[in-house]
Design a protein around this motif. Structure first.
Motif, PDB file in Angstrom:
ATOM      1  N   UNK A 124     -26.594  16.937 -16.815  1.00 20.21           N
ATOM      2  CA  UNK A 124     -27.309  18.083 -17.352  1.00 20.21           C
ATOM      3  C   UNK A 124     -28.309  17.628 -18.410  1.00 20.21           C
ATOM      4  N   UNK A 125     -29.454  18.281 -18.452  1.00 17.67           N
ATOM      5  CA  UNK A 125     -30.448  17.955 -19.462  1.00 17.67           C
ATOM      6  C   UNK A 125     -29.986  18.302 -20.862  1.00 17.67           C
ATOM      7  N   UNK A 126     -29.174  19.346 -20.995  1.00 14.58           N
ATOM      8  CA  UNK A 126     -28.686  19.763 -22.306  1.00 14.58           C
ATOM      9  C   UNK A 126     -27.798  18.681 -22.910  1.00 14.58           C
ATOM     10  N   UNK A 127     -26.904  18.132 -22.117  1.00 13.84           N
ATOM     11  CA  UNK A 127     -25.940  17.181 -22.647  1.00 13.84           C
ATOM     12  C   UNK A 127     -26.417  15.741 -22.654  1.00 13.84           C
ATOM     13  N   UNK A 128     -27.359  15.409 -21.765  1.00 11.94           N
ATOM     14  CA  UNK A 128     -27.670  13.991 -21.577  1.00 11.94           C
ATOM     15  C   UNK A 128     -29.140  13.632 -21.786  1.00 11.94           C
ATOM     16  N   UNK A 129     -29.989  14.611 -22.037  1.00 10.06           N
ATOM     17  CA  UNK A 129     -31.375  14.381 -22.403  1.00 10.06           C
ATOM     18  C   UNK A 129     -32.045  13.352 -21.483  1.00 10.06           C
ATOM     19  N   UNK A 130     -32.481  12.230 -22.037  1.00 11.13           N
ATOM     20  CA  UNK A 130     -33.225  11.254 -21.247  1.00 11.13           C
ATOM     21  C   UNK A 130     -32.381  10.611 -20.144  1.00 11.13           C
ATOM     22  N   UNK A 131     -31.062  10.605 -20.314  1.00 13.68           N
ATOM     23  CA  UNK A 131     -30.205   9.992 -19.303  1.00 13.68           C
ATOM     24  C   UNK A 131     -30.295  10.727 -17.971  1.00 13.68           C
ATOM     25  N   UNK A 132     -30.542  12.033 -18.007  1.00 12.21           N
ATOM     26  CA  UNK A 132     -30.663  12.797 -16.764  1.00 12.21           C
ATOM     27  C   UNK A 132     -31.816  12.264 -15.926  1.00 12.21           C
ATOM     28  N   UNK A 133     -32.952  12.058 -16.547  1.00 15.58           N
ATOM     29  CA  UNK A 133     -34.129  11.557 -15.841  1.00 15.58           C
ATOM     30  C   UNK A 133     -33.896  10.142 -15.320  1.00 15.58           C
ATOM     31  N   UNK A 134     -33.284   9.304 -16.140  1.00 11.72           N
ATOM     32  CA  UNK A 134     -32.981   7.938 -15.723  1.00 11.72           C
ATOM     33  C   UNK A 134     -32.033   7.928 -14.533  1.00 11.72           C
ATOM     34  N   UNK A 135     -31.069   8.851 -14.548  1.00 12.33           N
ATOM     35  CA  UNK A 135     -30.103   8.925 -13.461  1.00 12.33           C
ATOM     36  C   UNK A 135     -30.779   9.310 -12.147  1.00 12.33           C
ATOM     37  N   UNK A 136     -31.683  10.288 -12.192  1.00 11.04           N
ATOM     38  CA  UNK A 136     -32.429  10.659 -10.992  1.00 11.04           C
ATOM     39  C   UNK A 136     -33.217   9.465 -10.442  1.00 11.04           C
ATOM     40  N   UNK A 137     -33.801   8.686 -11.342  1.00  4.76           N
ATOM     41  CA  UNK A 137     -34.588   7.531 -10.904  1.00  4.76           C
ATOM     42  C   UNK A 137     -33.705   6.509 -10.188  1.00  4.76           C
ATOM     43  N   UNK A 138     -32.501   6.276 -10.705  1.00  4.81           N
ATOM     44  CA  UNK A 138     -31.590   5.328 -10.064  1.00  4.81           C
ATOM     45  C   UNK A 138     -31.139   5.841  -8.698  1.00  4.81           C
ATOM     46  N   UNK A 139     -30.859   7.137  -8.596  1.00  2.17           N
ATOM     47  CA  UNK A 139     -30.488   7.720  -7.311  1.00  2.17           C
ATOM     48  C   UNK A 139     -31.648   7.600  -6.335  1.00  2.17           C
ATOM     49  N   UNK A 140     -32.855   7.875  -6.806  1.00  2.83           N
ATOM     50  CA  UNK A 140     -34.040   7.765  -5.952  1.00  2.83           C
ATOM     51  C   UNK A 140     -34.217   6.347  -5.422  1.00  2.83           C
ATOM     52  N   UNK A 141     -33.941   5.353  -6.260  1.00  2.09           N
ATOM     53  CA  UNK A 141     -34.032   3.956  -5.810  1.00  2.09           C
ATOM     54  C   UNK A 141     -33.093   3.709  -4.633  1.00  2.09           C
ATOM     55  N   UNK A 142     -31.872   4.218  -4.737  1.00  2.00           N
ATOM     56  CA  UNK A 142     -30.900   4.034  -3.651  1.00  2.00           C
ATOM     57  C   UNK A 142     -31.375   4.743  -2.381  1.00  2.00           C
ATOM     58  N   UNK A 143     -31.844   5.959  -2.524  1.00  2.04           N
ATOM     59  CA  UNK A 143     -32.299   6.714  -1.352  1.00  2.04           C
ATOM     60  C   UNK A 143     -33.499   6.051  -0.698  1.00  2.04           C
ATOM     61  N   UNK A 144     -34.390   5.517  -1.498  1.00  7.19           N
ATOM     62  CA  UNK A 144     -35.555   4.823  -0.955  1.00  7.19           C
ATOM     63  C   UNK A 144     -35.139   3.560  -0.206  1.00  7.19           C
ATOM     64  N   UNK A 145     -34.183   2.833  -0.764  1.00  9.55           N
ATOM     65  CA  UNK A 145     -33.721   1.600  -0.143  1.00  9.55           C
ATOM     66  C   UNK A 145     -33.046   1.874   1.198  1.00  9.55           C
ATOM     67  N   UNK A 146     -32.337   2.996   1.297  1.00 11.80           N
ATOM     68  CA  UNK A 146     -31.537   3.310   2.486  1.00 11.80           C
ATOM     69  C   UNK A 146     -32.160   4.418   3.335  1.00 11.80           C
ATOM     70  N   UNK A 147     -33.428   4.717   3.140  1.00 11.28           N
ATOM     71  CA  UNK A 147     -34.023   5.886   3.778  1.00 11.28           C
ATOM     72  C   UNK A 147     -33.946   5.848   5.303  1.00 11.28           C
ATOM     73  N   UNK A 148     -33.917   4.664   5.897  1.00  3.92           N
ATOM     74  CA  UNK A 148     -33.915   4.575   7.358  1.00  3.92           C
ATOM     75  C   UNK A 148     -32.579   4.952   7.977  1.00  3.92           C
ATOM     76  N   UNK A 149     -31.498   4.955   7.181  1.00  2.00           N
ATOM     77  CA  UNK A 149     -30.193   5.275   7.762  1.00  2.00           C
ATOM     78  C   UNK A 149     -29.502   6.455   7.090  1.00  2.00           C
ATOM     79  N   UNK A 150     -30.249   7.285   6.363  1.00  2.00           N
ATOM     80  CA  UNK A 150     -29.683   8.469   5.736  1.00  2.00           C
ATOM     81  C   UNK A 150     -29.667   9.638   6.719  1.00  2.00           C
ATOM     82  N   UNK A 151     -28.543  10.340   6.786  1.00  2.00           N
ATOM     83  CA  UNK A 151     -28.457  11.556   7.592  1.00  2.00           C
ATOM     84  C   UNK A 151     -28.429  12.813   6.731  1.00  2.00           C
ATOM     85  N   UNK A 152     -27.602  12.802   5.681  1.00  2.00           N
ATOM     86  CA  UNK A 152     -27.445  13.985   4.846  1.00  2.00           C
ATOM     87  C   UNK A 152     -27.376  13.597   3.373  1.00  2.00           C
ATOM     88  N   UNK A 153     -27.921  14.486   2.543  1.00  2.00           N
ATOM     89  CA  UNK A 153     -27.862  14.339   1.101  1.00  2.00           C
ATOM     90  C   UNK A 153     -27.320  15.661   0.549  1.00  2.00           C
TER      91      UNK A 153
END
Length: 263
Positions: A124-153
Motif C-alpha cells: 500500500x502507498x500509505x504504509x510503504x511510500x516509495x517501496x510500493x513503486x519499487x515493488x511494482x518495478x521488481x514485479x515488472x522485471x519478472x513479468x518482462x523476463x517471462x513474458x513469452x510463457x505467462x498465461x495468467x496474472x
C-alpha cells in the motif's frame, strides 16, 4: 476433454472467517479444471484450505520464505494457489521484490498443456511510500523476463486511482507510477485485462464509469483494485466481480471469477 478453465483471484482478508471463505471457493470453482489464487493468507488459513474437497495441488508462499522471529505480523500473510484438475509442477517467489512472500509464480500442467500463473499482492502507498513503486518495478522485471510463457496474472494492485477501459487513461496514485508497467499502456508484458476484454465482447461500455466495477471500498470510495489478466493463448468467455457475495463471505475485497477457452 475439458474445454474451459476457470480462474479465481481473491484477497480473502487476513482476519476473515476461513470456513466462510472455503464455502465461497467451493461454490465458485465449478465442475471443470480451476485455478484459485488467494492473497492475505495466513498459515492457519492455508492449512484449512489445503483440505478442500477434490483439490489436486496447492502451494503457499510462506513455505518458500518463512517469516523470521522478529519480523512481525506483516510477514505472516502470503499467497496461496490451489488447483483442481491440474497438477502444480513447481512454485517460485519473485525473490527480488520487497516482500517476496507476497508473490508466487506457479507452473501447472494438465489437459491444456503448461500454464504459468503469477500472483501478487501490492504494497500500500500509505504504509510503504516509495517501496510500493519499487515493488511494482521488481514485479515488472519478472513479468518482462517471462513474458513469452505467462498465461495468467492475478493480483490485488491497490491501484489505480482512476479506472478506465482505455489503458492510456488510467491514473495511478502518485507513489505508484510504476504500476503502469503492469497495468497501463506501457506495460512490459503481453497480457490483457480480462474484465475489460469481457466487457468489450459482450455489451456497450460506459466510458464514464469509474471504476468499471467495484472490488474494494477504501475511505468510502469504490475502487477496482483486483485483477486477472490473460495471454493471447486464451479467450475470456466470462468475467465477474461478485462483490456482495464476497463481502458476505467475510472478505473486504471482491473475488474475480473468469472462464477461459484456448484459442
Amino acid at each position: 476433454m475439458a474445454t474451459t478453465l476457470r480462474v479465481v483471484q481473491w484477497n480473502i482478508y487476513m482476519s476473515c472467517h476461513i470456513e466462510s471463505i472455503a464455502n465461497f471457493i467451493m461454490n465458485s470453482i465449478g465442475q471443470g479444471p480451476a485455478i484459485v489464487c488467494l492473497e492475505e493468507v495466513k498459515r492457519s488459513a492455508y492449512d484449512t484450505l489445503r483440505n478442500l474437497p477434490n483439490l489436486t495441488s496447492s502451494c503457499f508462499s510462506l513455505d518458500l520464505r518463512e517469516p523470521g522471529g522478529n519480523e512481525g505480523d506483516e510477514r505472516k500473510m502470503g499467497i496461496a494457489v490451489f488447483s483442481f484438475g491440474l497438477p502444480i509442477i513447481s512454485p517460485e517467489l519473485l525473490d527480488r521484490t520487497v516482500f517476496p512472500e507476497r508473490t508466487l509464480s506457479v507452473l501447472l500442467h494438465g489437459v491444456f498443456g503448461p500454464i504459468r500463473v503469477v500472483a501478487f499482492h501490492s504494497l500500500t502507498g500509505v504504509g510503504y511510500h516509495k517501496a510500493k513503486s519499487s515493488n511494482f518495478a521488481s514485479i515488472a522485471d519478472y513479468l518482462q523476463l517471462h513474458k513469452s510463457d505467462l498465461d495468467f496474472l492475478c493480483f490485488d494492485a491497490n491501484e489505480p486511482w482512476h479506472d478506465d477501459i482505455d489503458p492510456t487513461k488510467l491514473v495511478f496514485w502518485p507513489r505508484g507510477k510504476t504500476a503502469g508497467l503492469i497495468m497501463g499502456s506501457k506495460k512490459v508484458h503481453d497480457l490483457s485485462d480480462s474484465y475489460v476484454e469481457h466487457l468489450r465482447s459482450t455489451r456497450h461500455i460506459d466510458n464514464a464509469r469509474d471504476p468499471l466495477t467495484v472490488s474494494h471500498v477504501t475511505q468510502g470510495t469504490p475502487r477496482r483494485y483486483d485483477y486477472i489478466m490473460h495471454s493471447r493463448r486464451w479467450t475470456v468467455v466470462n468475467c465477474s466481480y461478485p462483490y456482495a457475495e464476497s463481502i458476505a463471505a467475510s472478505s473486504d475485497h471482491s473475488a474475480v471469477i473468469a472462464d477461459y477457452e484456448l484459442r
